[in-house]
Design a protein around this motif. Structure first.
Motif, PDB file in Angstrom:
ATOM      1  N   GLN B 329     -64.428 -86.912   8.782  1.00  0.00           N
ATOM      2  CA  GLN B 329     -64.080 -87.457  10.080  1.00  0.00           C
ATOM      3  C   GLN B 329     -63.144 -88.653   9.925  1.00  0.00           C
ATOM      4  N   ALA B 330     -63.446 -89.466   8.902  1.00  0.00           N
ATOM      5  CA  ALA B 330     -62.611 -90.645   8.664  1.00  0.00           C
ATOM      6  C   ALA B 330     -61.195 -90.230   8.281  1.00  0.00           C
ATOM      7  N   LEU B 331     -61.048 -89.049   7.670  1.00  0.00           N
ATOM      8  CA  LEU B 331     -59.718 -88.566   7.298  1.00  0.00           C
ATOM      9  C   LEU B 331     -58.968 -87.978   8.491  1.00  0.00           C
ATOM     10  N   GLY B 332     -59.634 -87.912   9.644  1.00  0.00           N
ATOM     11  CA  GLY B 332     -58.928 -87.432  10.839  1.00  0.00           C
ATOM     12  C   GLY B 332     -59.285 -86.020  11.247  1.00  0.00           C
ATOM     13  N   LEU B 333     -60.438 -85.556  10.795  1.00  0.00           N
ATOM     14  CA  LEU B 333     -60.856 -84.199  11.149  1.00  0.00           C
ATOM     15  C   LEU B 333     -61.744 -84.221  12.385  1.00  0.00           C
ATOM     16  N   GLY B 334     -61.436 -83.368  13.334  1.00  0.00           N
ATOM     17  CA  GLY B 334     -62.309 -83.188  14.487  1.00  0.00           C
ATOM     18  C   GLY B 334     -63.034 -81.865  14.351  1.00  0.00           C
ATOM     19  N   ARG B 335     -64.310 -81.839  14.762  1.00  0.00           N
ATOM     20  CA  ARG B 335     -65.102 -80.623  14.537  1.00  0.00           C
ATOM     21  C   ARG B 335     -65.857 -80.254  15.801  1.00  0.00           C
ATOM     22  N   ILE B 336     -65.837 -78.990  16.130  1.00  0.00           N
ATOM     23  CA  ILE B 336     -66.627 -78.508  17.262  1.00  0.00           C
ATOM     24  C   ILE B 336     -67.490 -77.359  16.775  1.00  0.00           C
ATOM     25  N   PRO B 337     -68.809 -77.564  16.753  1.00  0.00           N
ATOM     26  CA  PRO B 337     -69.679 -76.572  16.108  1.00  0.00           C
ATOM     27  C   PRO B 337     -69.860 -75.331  16.976  1.00  0.00           C
ATOM     28  N   GLU B 338     -70.268 -74.269  16.322  1.00  0.00           N
ATOM     29  CA  GLU B 338     -70.469 -73.009  17.020  1.00  0.00           C
ATOM     30  C   GLU B 338     -71.732 -73.083  17.869  1.00  0.00           C
ATOM     31  N   ASP B 339     -72.783 -73.676  17.287  1.00  0.00           N
ATOM     32  CA  ASP B 339     -74.071 -73.674  17.957  1.00  0.00           C
ATOM     33  C   ASP B 339     -74.313 -75.022  18.611  1.00  0.00           C
ATOM     34  N   ARG B 340     -74.029 -75.108  19.908  1.00  0.00           N
ATOM     35  CA  ARG B 340     -74.045 -76.436  20.526  1.00  0.00           C
ATOM     36  C   ARG B 340     -75.441 -77.008  20.665  1.00  0.00           C
ATOM     37  N   MET B 341     -76.440 -76.148  20.879  1.00  0.00           N
ATOM     38  CA  MET B 341     -77.792 -76.662  21.076  1.00  0.00           C
ATOM     39  C   MET B 341     -78.388 -77.231  19.795  1.00  0.00           C
ATOM     40  N   THR B 342     -78.210 -76.541  18.670  1.00  0.00           N
ATOM     41  CA  THR B 342     -78.890 -77.031  17.468  1.00  0.00           C
ATOM     42  C   THR B 342     -78.036 -77.981  16.650  1.00  0.00           C
ATOM     43  N   GLY B 344     -74.905 -79.319  17.774  1.00  0.00           N
ATOM     44  CA  GLY B 344     -73.992 -80.155  18.531  1.00  0.00           C
ATOM     45  C   GLY B 344     -74.663 -81.325  19.199  1.00  0.00           C
ATOM     46  N   LEU B 345     -75.706 -81.029  19.955  1.00  0.00           N
ATOM     47  CA  LEU B 345     -76.220 -82.038  20.866  1.00  0.00           C
ATOM     48  C   LEU B 345     -77.669 -82.374  20.585  1.00  0.00           C
ATOM     49  N   VAL B 346     -78.082 -83.501  21.127  1.00  0.00           N
ATOM     50  CA  VAL B 346     -79.478 -83.882  21.057  1.00  0.00           C
ATOM     51  C   VAL B 346     -80.020 -83.725  22.468  1.00  0.00           C
ATOM     52  N   THR B 347     -80.683 -82.597  22.703  1.00  0.00           N
ATOM     53  CA  THR B 347     -80.984 -82.216  24.086  1.00  0.00           C
ATOM     54  C   THR B 347     -81.946 -83.176  24.779  1.00  0.00           C
ATOM     55  N   ASN B 348     -82.808 -83.852  23.999  1.00  0.00           N
ATOM     56  CA  ASN B 348     -83.806 -84.719  24.619  1.00  0.00           C
ATOM     57  C   ASN B 348     -83.321 -86.133  24.891  1.00  0.00           C
ATOM     58  N   LEU B 349     -82.144 -86.474  24.411  1.00  0.00           N
ATOM     59  CA  LEU B 349     -81.628 -87.830  24.619  1.00  0.00           C
ATOM     60  C   LEU B 349     -80.526 -87.786  25.676  1.00  0.00           C
ATOM     61  N   PRO B 350     -80.158 -88.951  26.197  1.00  0.00           N
ATOM     62  CA  PRO B 350     -79.104 -88.964  27.206  1.00  0.00           C
ATOM     63  C   PRO B 350     -77.815 -88.326  26.694  1.00  0.00           C
ATOM     64  N   LEU B 351     -77.092 -87.706  27.614  1.00  0.00           N
ATOM     65  CA  LEU B 351     -75.811 -87.078  27.279  1.00  0.00           C
ATOM     66  C   LEU B 351     -74.883 -88.051  26.554  1.00  0.00           C
ATOM     67  N   ALA B 352     -74.856 -89.304  27.007  1.00  0.00           N
ATOM     68  CA  ALA B 352     -73.965 -90.287  26.398  1.00  0.00           C
ATOM     69  C   ALA B 352     -74.228 -90.411  24.897  1.00  0.00           C
ATOM     70  N   ASP B 353     -75.500 -90.353  24.489  1.00  0.00           N
ATOM     71  CA  ASP B 353     -75.823 -90.470  23.069  1.00  0.00           C
ATOM     72  C   ASP B 353     -75.178 -89.354  22.262  1.00  0.00           C
ATOM     73  N   ALA B 398     -79.213 -84.462  27.909  1.00  0.00           N
ATOM     74  CA  ALA B 398     -78.151 -83.506  27.599  1.00  0.00           C
ATOM     75  C   ALA B 398     -78.622 -82.074  27.844  1.00  0.00           C
ATOM     76  N   GLY B 399     -79.899 -81.803  27.595  1.00  0.00           N
ATOM     77  CA  GLY B 399     -80.420 -80.456  27.737  1.00  0.00           C
ATOM     78  C   GLY B 399     -80.389 -79.919  29.162  1.00  0.00           C
ATOM     79  N   ALA B 400     -80.191 -80.783  30.143  1.00  0.00           N
ATOM     80  CA  ALA B 400     -80.204 -80.319  31.527  1.00  0.00           C
ATOM     81  C   ALA B 400     -78.859 -79.747  31.957  1.00  0.00           C
ATOM     82  N   LEU B 401     -77.832 -79.897  31.113  1.00  0.00           N
ATOM     83  CA  LEU B 401     -76.517 -79.379  31.503  1.00  0.00           C
ATOM     84  C   LEU B 401     -76.446 -77.866  31.314  1.00  0.00           C
ATOM     85  N   SER B 402     -75.601 -77.214  32.110  1.00  0.00           N
ATOM     86  CA  SER B 402     -75.418 -75.778  31.919  1.00  0.00           C
ATOM     87  C   SER B 402     -74.571 -75.567  30.656  1.00  0.00           C
ATOM     88  N   GLY B 403     -74.660 -74.342  30.119  1.00  0.00           N
ATOM     89  CA  GLY B 403     -74.020 -74.044  28.839  1.00  0.00           C
ATOM     90  C   GLY B 403     -72.550 -74.435  28.779  1.00  0.00           C
TER      91      GLY B 403
END
Ligand SMILES: Nc1ncnc2c1ncn2[C@@H]1O[C@H](COP(=O)(O)OP(=O)(O)OP(=O)(O)O)[C@@H](O)[C@H]1O
Ligand SMILES: [Mg+2]
Lengths: 351, 506
Positions: B329-342, B344-353, B398-403
């Protein structure tokens, strides 16, 4: 008919309401036992209340009792936030007690002795907690089991120490030599046992809250606990977070032991902790793992403990009731926690 | 027209202030395949969850074959003849196919009726052309087969109406045909089917009629989907036209990411074998292939989750020393994972986190180990606005958002930092066409600004539209790379089966 329905969000007032409901349920359930023991329920709880909170001396006694449980409660709350299942606060407390007793017995200026006792005691607790954390990180050993078993190891090591090299040669009692008088923690209110350690415990809670809520380490702890996979993907070194959490948690539990040696007993004996480490789990759960909630939760358990003895003397109900109340409070809280995720809906005959 | 099999009348369901469904009417006749369309967050899944008994509606009623029913849980729904295949399957992985079918079915005098179950399974398989080995454990099944098992499970319990929530999102294009054949055969034999998808060509090919939801309300009906164009449907869904973006010609710059002889081991799935590829500044490289041919390992190596066994990787001219997400990431790589629930995101914490998670240690969000809550919140709010992420606010779980909205959040958190290289897997899976177009435009804009993008995907049309070059993966290797001007779906399809020949573009 009723059924559980998944909640979409948890209202904020639940954090306060759930523990209060759990405590109320506990007291109701335990009143049955009091009645079985042949005492008046109101009378028994009345004695408990006045003996623990009835006058200023009783209040200071309750505070003194609460201090170690604030520390162990914080230790457990922080560990559980990262899903590091530290059931070993008891052993970490004992390690902190032994280490600080060792340091406190060395003659040196009082303030230096107290500082060193705290540092060495915290380090000892941290070191003990490091064992299950390392086993989990390196070898995937279940931390519940390893941290729990370690409690016995530490306890018997302590016994070996006070039955062996530390044994009082004059009386033959299995107790360690006392720490230096100058290392005794200063008493804050003349004529009570309210010592400096209690004050430190009360300060530690908001500090821990700050750590969890406002620092990057706290952020990493929260994220790691909720979803380690996403944490790793997000560049968090999950293993390092677990180790840091364990060190922190162990240090806090160690401080509980330091306070008991420096402020209450001034030496180490086999029953220096009546299970404060395990009570820490109850405290943390009642507090919903929020460090700020740890203080009232610990005060509640401390009041039950101090009150139970007086109640036993006055009404003949065995003081073991205090243990029953603790256990029931934990169970009630676990059930109450269900309602953060679900709500009950009445499903009547609809038209 | 025959009497409806299922009728929903005036269904309303709110989550706090969000009206997910508002006075929705919907009916399905026996033998009918009904398409349920709508933008991300339009309320499709919620409506189906109401029908299946997962949520109690705030208002409205449900009738099965003309009789009002009250459905409080999935058992009630099954008893009423309603079966649902969720996007996340509910199977017991260690049990066999047959055992999964028999879960919860009372046998005779407390014993499991295996023989009876087997007979029914054979019958269902024959009737609808859905075959599965009854003795295979579920853990040995592919995603497509697990989906088939879920369908069989619903039929096994006597479903007369089958709900499928985005069933094709998890399937390879080749598996989709098999699913459609089975669904058509079910409809021909009198079952009703509700089919949710964001892929309008599928909807047009399969369904008899469509209901379009927008902001929780019925926005319109499509009576002859086959005769309606995708553009018309899209307009109904979004309320405005969707114009496909154009990829303008460009001259790519120097290579920004190079893999040289990368091989992996110790990874679930197909390992990489001697993979070399590069992507240049201002270029989009598509990675095509049937899923399970090493795409997962490739994405994991590039995003730093899996250190390779041999080989080297260079980002922006610097050799990658440690394969850790943070260093890359520090070298300038951006990554978007295939599996957003596991991942990508932390479903139990606020979306901002979740939105600041990868960069929490940087100056933008913290200083000397102290978080900057104002900056975190402001960043999340800004991205929610910029990407039209539909949610009550940055502090919602975060978990309350639609896919689809989750996917937008993940894109936003990377693209906001202007990466030099971007690796994405299945970027528009589960997105409505409006959102997908938006993402495509973002990628093309990034390309114009000189970002090198690798898109791993199964949707060949999407890859052809976005990519300057397309590499095909087969059994952990790069089977060949084509400039997209030379690539056709037929040619790529051939290479994906391992039959193509290697051809390296300059
Ligand atoms: N459990 C929940 N708690 C709070 N809000 C919810 C919940 N489930 C859905 N919503 C909200 O209801 C709305 C409809 O969501 P739903 O999942 O039904 O959309 P959808 O049409 O299935 O979208 P997608 O195509 O992205 O799957 C959204 O705004 C979503 O944020
Ligand atoms: Mg949905």
């Amino acid at each position: 008919m009723f059924r559980l329905e998944a909640r979409t969000s948890t209202p904020a007032w639940f954090n306060l309401a759930l523990p209060l409901i759990a405590i109320a349920v506990t007291l109701v359930l335990c009143s049955g036992l009091i009645a079985v023991a042949g005492a008046g329920v109101i009378e028994a709880y009345g004695v408990m209340l006045s003996a623990s909170l009835g006058d200023s001396y009783a209040i200071t006694e309750t505070l003194v009792r609460a201090a170690p449980m604030i520390f162990t409660g914080l230790a457990v709350a922080i560990a559980f936030r990262a899903k590091f299942w530290n059931i070993g606060a008891e052993g970490q407390l004992l390690a902190g007690a032994v280490a600080s007793c060792f340091v406190g017995a060395i003659p040196m200026p009082g303030y230096l002795a107290m500082l060193l006792m705290a540092l060495v005691g915290a380090a000892a607790g941290a070191l003990v907690a490091l064992v299950p954390a390392t086993l989990r990180v390196k070898f995937k050993v279940d931390d519940v089991v390893s941290s729990l078993l370690l409690n016995s190891v530490i306890y018997y090591a302590l016994m070996a120490l006070i039955e062996g090299p530390w044994k009082d040669t004059f009386s033959g009692y299995p107790i360690s030599p006392p720490i230096e008088d100058s290392a005794n923690f200063p008493v804050l209110i003349e004529g009570t046992r309210l010592h400096l350690g209690v004050f430190v415990a009360l300060i530690a809670a908001p500090l821990c809250w700050f750590l969890i809520a406002r620092t990057t380490l706290g952020f990493r702890i929260r994220v790691t606990g909720e979803n380690p996979e996403a944490a790793r993907y997000g560049g968090i070194n999950v293993q390092r977070v677990l180790i840091s959490t364990a060190l922190l948690s162990g240090a806090l539990a160690g401080l509980a032991g330091v306070g008991e040696v420096g402020g209450v007993h001034f030496q180490v004996m086999s029953d220096i902790s009546p299970g404060y480490g395990y009570s820490g789990i109850v405290v943390a759960m009642l507090a919903r793992l929020n460090p700020l909630g740890v203080v009232p939760a610990a005060l509640f358990l401390a009041a039950v403990m101090t009150g139970a003895e007086a109640m036993s003397r006055a009404t003949g109900v065995p003081a073991f009731l205090s243990d029953v109340i603790q256990g029931t409070a934990l169970l009630s809280m676990l059930v109450a926690l269900l309602f953060t995720a679900y709500r009950i809906r009445r499903v009547g005959a609809q038209t | 027209m025959s009497a409806p099999l299922i009728e929903m009348r005036g269904i309303t369901k709110s989550f706090g202030a969000v009206k997910a469904n508002e006075a929705v009417d919907l009916s399905v006749a026996p033998g009918e395949i009904l398409g349920l369309l709508g933008e991300n967050g339009a309320g499709k899944t919620t409506l189906m969850n109401v029908l299946f008994g997962a949520y109690a509606p705030d208002a409205g009623e449900i009738m099965v074959e003309g009789k009002p029913v009250s459905i409080h849980n999935s058992a009630d729904a099954l008893a009423a003849g309603i079966g649902m295949v969720h996007q996340h399957f509910h199977l017991a992985p260690r049990l066999t196919v047959l055992e999964n079918l028999l879960i919860g079915i009372p046998g005779r005098s407390g014993r499991i009726d295996r023989a009876g179950g087997l007979a029914r399974l054979t019958e269902i398989s024959r009737q609808y052309g859905l075959s599965l080995d009854p003795n295979l454990p579920v853990s040995a099944l592919s995603v497509g087969e697990q989906q088939r098992l879920e369908i069989i499970k619903a039929l096994f319990r006597g479903a007369k109406l089958l709900i499928l929530d985005e069933p094709t999102a998890v399937l390879a294009p080749s598996e989709v045909d098999g699913l459609f054949a089975a669904l058509r055969s079910m409809a021909a034999q009198g079952l009703g089917i509700i089919f949710i998808s964001h892929k309008l060509n599928e909807v047009r090919a399969l369904t008899h009629r469509c209901v379009v939801l927008r902001h929780g309300k019925v926005a319109g009906l499509v009576d002859h989907p086959a005769q309606t164009t995708s553009a018309e449907m899209a307009k109904l869904m979004c309320g405005h036209e969707i114009v496909p973006p154009v990829r303008e010609a460009s001259t790519p710059g120097a290579s920004v990411l190079t893999l040289d002889g990368i091989s992996t081991s110790g990874h679930a799935g197909t390992p990489l074998r001697d993979v070399s590829l590069f992507v240049r500044a201002g270029e989009i490289l598509g990675i095509a292939g049937v899923s399970g041919n090493g795409q997962r390992a490739l994405a994991d190596v590039i995003s730093g989750m899996l250190p390779p066994k041999t080989g080297a990787m260079t980002i922006a001219g610097k050799i990658v020393a440690q394969f850790s997400p943070r260093e890359l990431q520090a070298l300038g790589l951006g990554r978007i994972p295939e599996d957003r629930m596991t991942t990508g995101l932390v479903t139990n914490l606020p979306l901002a986190d979740s939105m600041v998670l990868p960069r929490i240690g940087t100056e933008a969000f913290s200083r000397k180990g102290l978080l900057n809550p104002t900056a975190i919140r402001a960043f999340a709010e800004e991205q929610i606005k910029a990407y039209d992420i539909r949610c009550p606010g940055p502090m919602v779980r975060a978990g309350a958002l639609s896919g689809g909205n989750l996917q937008k959040a993940l894109l936003a958190r990377e693209l906001a930092f202007d990466p030099k290289v971007l690796i994405v897997s299945q970027p528009t899976r589960g997105l409505d066409i409006g959102a997908a177009r938006f993402i495509h435009e973002k990628f093309l804009a990034m390309r114009a600004r000189g970002c090198g993008i690798i898109v791993i995907g199964e949707d060949l049309e999407e890859l052809l539209m976005l990519s300057d070059r397309i590499a095909v993966m087969y059994e952990g290797r790069i089977a060949g790379t084509l400039p997209s001007a030379d690539a056709t779906i037929a040619r790529l399809g051939l290479m994906m089966t391992g039959a193509g020949h290697t051809e390296e573009a300059a």
